[in-house]
Design an enzyme around this catalytic site. Structure first.
Site, PDB file in Angstrom:
ATOM      1  N   SER A   1       0.831  -1.201   0.000  1.00 51.55           N
ATOM      2  CA  SER A   1       0.000   0.000   0.000  1.00 51.55           C
ATOM      3  C   SER A   1       0.867   1.253   0.000  1.00 51.55           C
ATOM      4  O   SER A   1       1.899   1.296   0.677  1.00 51.55           O
ATOM      5  CB  SER A   1      -0.892   0.008   1.243  1.00 51.55           C
ATOM      6  OG  SER A   1      -1.567   1.241   1.353  1.00 51.55           O
TER       7      SER A   1
ATOM      8  N   TYR B   1      -2.935  -2.017   9.757  1.00 49.74           N
ATOM      9  CA  TYR B   1      -2.893  -2.315   8.325  1.00 49.74           C
ATOM     10  C   TYR B   1      -1.575  -1.838   7.719  1.00 49.74           C
ATOM     11  O   TYR B   1      -0.890  -2.579   7.021  1.00 49.74           O
ATOM     12  CB  TYR B   1      -4.089  -1.643   7.649  1.00 49.74           C
ATOM     13  CG  TYR B   1      -4.097  -1.723   6.144  1.00 49.74           C
ATOM     14  CD1 TYR B   1      -4.501  -2.891   5.500  1.00 49.74           C
ATOM     15  CD2 TYR B   1      -3.719  -0.630   5.367  1.00 49.74           C
ATOM     16  CE1 TYR B   1      -4.525  -2.968   4.120  1.00 49.74           C
ATOM     17  CE2 TYR B   1      -3.734  -0.709   3.986  1.00 49.74           C
ATOM     18  CZ  TYR B   1      -4.133  -1.870   3.363  1.00 49.74           C
ATOM     19  OH  TYR B   1      -4.150  -1.951   2.001  1.00 49.74           O
ATOM     20  N   VAL B   2      -1.213  -0.601   8.018  1.00 48.00           N
ATOM     21  CA  VAL B   2       0.013  -0.027   7.461  1.00 48.00           C
ATOM     22  C   VAL B   2       1.242  -0.758   7.995  1.00 48.00           C
ATOM     23  O   VAL B   2       2.190  -1.019   7.255  1.00 48.00           O
ATOM     24  CB  VAL B   2       0.082   1.494   7.748  1.00 48.00           C
ATOM     25  CG1 VAL B   2       1.408   2.073   7.306  1.00 48.00           C
ATOM     26  CG2 VAL B   2      -1.067   2.202   7.030  1.00 48.00           C
ATOM     27  N   ALA B   3       1.217  -1.136   9.264  1.00 47.44           N
ATOM     28  CA  ALA B   3       2.348  -1.873   9.840  1.00 47.44           C
ATOM     29  C   ALA B   3       2.519  -3.223   9.152  1.00 47.44           C
ATOM     30  O   ALA B   3       3.647  -3.646   8.860  1.00 47.44           O
ATOM     31  CB  ALA B   3       2.155  -2.051  11.341  1.00 47.44           C
TER      32      ALA B   3
ATOM     33  N   LYS C   1       1.642  -3.974   6.101  1.00 48.67           N
ATOM     34  CA  LYS C   1       2.133  -3.723   4.745  1.00 48.67           C
ATOM     35  C   LYS C   1       3.616  -3.342   4.768  1.00 48.67           C
ATOM     36  O   LYS C   1       4.378  -3.724   3.874  1.00 48.67           O
ATOM     37  CB  LYS C   1       1.310  -2.621   4.070  1.00 48.67           C
ATOM     38  CG  LYS C   1      -0.136  -3.008   3.788  1.00 48.67           C
ATOM     39  CD  LYS C   1      -0.249  -4.120   2.776  1.00 48.67           C
ATOM     40  CE  LYS C   1      -1.688  -4.361   2.367  1.00 48.67           C
ATOM     41  NZ  LYS C   1      -1.837  -5.399   1.364  1.00 48.67           N
TER      42      LYS C   1
ATOM     43  N   ILE D   1      -7.755   2.598  -3.739  1.00 47.83           N
ATOM     44  CA  ILE D   1      -8.487   1.581  -4.493  1.00 47.83           C
ATOM     45  C   ILE D   1      -9.887   1.454  -3.898  1.00 47.83           C
ATOM     46  O   ILE D   1     -10.055   1.359  -2.691  1.00 47.83           O
ATOM     47  CB  ILE D   1      -7.769   0.211  -4.434  1.00 47.83           C
ATOM     48  CG1 ILE D   1      -6.315   0.327  -4.889  1.00 47.83           C
ATOM     49  CG2 ILE D   1      -8.522  -0.838  -5.257  1.00 47.83           C
ATOM     50  CD1 ILE D   1      -6.114   0.743  -6.323  1.00 47.83           C
TER      51      ILE D   1
END
Length: 168
Positions: free
Chosen positions: A85, A99-101, A103, A132
């Protein structure tokens, strides 16, 4: 049966809020036997594994599945394509930090596999998707249609991407 055709990576990871998705292709007679030992997971036809928590599965068995794919690729060459991402660059917010971690961890795995795979003609890439339009955005607490429209205005095309944009 999917309407999409094309090359398919032998291994791909996609950490998502609801589960870690592992796409794995192994031409190995022992694959189903190994899968039975994995632990709590769901799978679909083909080779998509859905794991809610890594603690639900036997890490040694999971590593064995990945290693088998990697060993197969060492003989024939191959590709590993991970879906990351663009949010990794920005660090996310309190609501998307998990979520970011995940990714960011995936990006690190991608670099490691790329270094190891290069000497065996294994190409390892990560696609860092931007905005998206998927159902995930409607499931994120506090993420409103207004927030989504503000983010669209930041996109040069002035529209969100679609999953098919990534697949092509």
């Amino acid at each position: 049966r999917s309407s999409q055709e094309g090359d398919w990576p032998l291994v791909a990871f996609s950490p998502r809020k609801q589960s870690l998705t592992l796409y794995i292709m192994v031409e190995d007679k022992e694959f189903n036997e190994i899968l039975e030992k994995l632990g709590k997971h769901k799978s679909s036809k083909g080779a998509c594994l859905y794991i809610n928590k890594l603690s639900d599965v036997d890490q040694t068995v999971l590593a064995s599945l990945i290693k088998n794919s990697f060993e197969y690729m060492k003989e024939k060459g191959g590709r590993i394509i991970n879906i990351s991402s663009a949010n990794v660059r920005y660090g996310g917010s309190g609501k998307s930090l998990h979520y970011v971690a995940s990714k960011a961890a995936l990006d690190s795995l991608t670099k490691g596999f790329a270094n190891e795979g290069a000497k065996h003609n294994i190409l390892v890439n990560s696609i860092r998707c931007g905005l998206i339009d998927t159902p995930m955005r409607t499931k994120t607490e506090g993420y409103t249609e207004e927030n989504f429209n503000k983010r669209i205005e930041l996109v040069p095309l002035k529209r969100p991407g679609k999953p098919a944009d990534i697949a092509r």
